[in-house]
Design a protein around this motif. Sequence first.
Motif, PDB file in Angstrom:
ATOM      1  N   ALA A  47      -9.291  -3.120  -0.202  1.00 11.88           N
ATOM      2  CA  ALA A  47      -9.319  -1.695  -0.363  1.00 11.88           C
ATOM      3  C   ALA A  47      -9.077  -0.496   0.737  1.00 11.88           C
ATOM      4  N   ASN A  48      -9.023  -1.172   1.966  1.00  9.09           N
ATOM      5  CA  ASN A  48      -8.673  -0.328   3.687  1.00  9.09           C
ATOM      6  C   ASN A  48      -7.139  -0.903   3.217  1.00  9.09           C
ATOM      7  N   ILE A  49      -6.815  -1.615   2.820  1.00  5.97           N
ATOM      8  CA  ILE A  49      -4.962  -1.361   3.012  1.00  5.97           C
ATOM      9  C   ILE A  49      -5.101  -0.740   1.699  1.00  5.97           C
ATOM     10  N   VAL A  50      -5.418  -1.361   0.549  1.00  8.67           N
ATOM     11  CA  VAL A  50      -4.767   0.381  -0.580  1.00  8.67           C
ATOM     12  C   VAL A  50      -4.743   1.124  -0.142  1.00  8.67           C
ATOM     13  N   VAL A 107      -1.852   2.520   2.007  1.00  9.47           N
ATOM     14  CA  VAL A 107      -0.646   2.468   1.570  1.00  9.47           C
ATOM     15  C   VAL A 107      -0.760   4.030   0.545  1.00  9.47           C
ATOM     16  N   TYR A 108      -2.084   4.270  -0.001  1.00 14.76           N
ATOM     17  CA  TYR A 108      -1.615   4.627  -0.876  1.00 14.76           C
ATOM     18  C   TYR A 108      -1.591   6.580  -0.652  1.00 14.76           C
ATOM     19  N   ILE A 109      -2.261   6.945   0.595  1.00 14.28           N
ATOM     20  CA  ILE A 109      -2.425   7.936   2.076  1.00 14.28           C
ATOM     21  C   ILE A 109      -0.642   8.038   2.392  1.00 14.28           C
TER      22      ILE A 109
END
Length: 420
Positions: free
Chosen positions: A409-412, A415-417
Amino acid sequence: MHEMFLAFFFLFCCGSVHGWGLPYDVVEEFHNDLLQNYSKRLRPVKDQTRAVEVTVHWQLESINTFHEVSGEFISTSTFMIIWTDELLQWNVRTDIYLYVLLNSGEIWNPALMVSNPSGNENIGKRLTTGKVRGTSDGKQFVTVTVMTSTTCQPDMDLYPFDRHDCTIKLASSDYIFNEVFITPVDDSDISDLVDISQWDVLETYTNNGTEVLSSVATFGVIFRRKPEFIIVNLLTPIILLCFLNLAVFLLPPQSGERVSFSVTMFLSFSVYMTLITEKLPITNPVSIFTKYLMCNVGYSALILFTTVIGLRFHMAKIDEQMPVWLSKMFCTCRSTCMKDKQSATTKEYEINITTTNTEYGDLHTNRCVIKDTNIPTMQDNGHSLTKMEFGVMLDKFFFAIFFAMLVIANIVYGVYIISV
């Protein structure tokens, strides 16, 4: 802004009616002659079918405040307003120089105002009470430095990495677009802006158009938030709380602190949720940070639920067994389970024994295998599994699952930001 400086330099260096060696009565006579038969009620063009061209040079001085919740953009700007008054032209003589200083209330002015105010605006008042410098060819110059408060629609989708586009709109309060036409000019220099701790100015721009038959000049500012404060004080503690929440599966169930620990973590996320919602406006769609925090609240609630479920197995009787089918399923998943008790509990030890032949003095080494069948195991009854053992397996399983969910969740989110 260099055009504004050149205009002032031109005016001041070329002299005025108040210039060197001019007596008061000469200046007064010139004013009276210039304003004789002058009417400020009419637009200052000899052909009344033409529009008065008004040029507004704009320099952004600073961003004072931006309220995300109320959508109020407060900034300080300098405006130089230029138009041609064909009724205030004169021939240059040796004793009268190139510009004259007049009161704004004595002559016509374009009656500009802020068309998107969020509070009291004072540009119109400054135009009617200030000074006007006019040249011999009829050019009129008015310079005002004002603090404007305008409405702005916040874009909080990427909070705390959000950026906003706010505008200051100037329009004439008394005239339509074919009577007064406004042309904006951007003279702002971003490098000269007064730095504030919360925002970085990325770009300034201008454009013009018409709104409700009035000519409107738009002065825009694109700026972004400096996210360091939010990252240190909000985002980092939330991530740390997420990892700390996993420690509930490491607490001994006999301590009796698992549920209280999970409830404390859940309330901590709820407090952060309240703090964030107070800082953000009610917009649709909501910010990605709010969605991220809401997922963490659900994540903490799910951990609390699984903790309560796990404690029901830990608190069971020592000899209470799980159903046979469930025991078989878990034994199949675990490679350490064997088909029968003997193969699961027997371990072989191989040792070397050295003997000496006393008659010849030779050394002989014999290999011996010892089997130990007294090793304790949780499968004493074939595929049987106690509830306490099942609770231990659940703790390991949930710890691994929730840890993987948290990392992904933190990686996603990161990456989105970055991608946006």
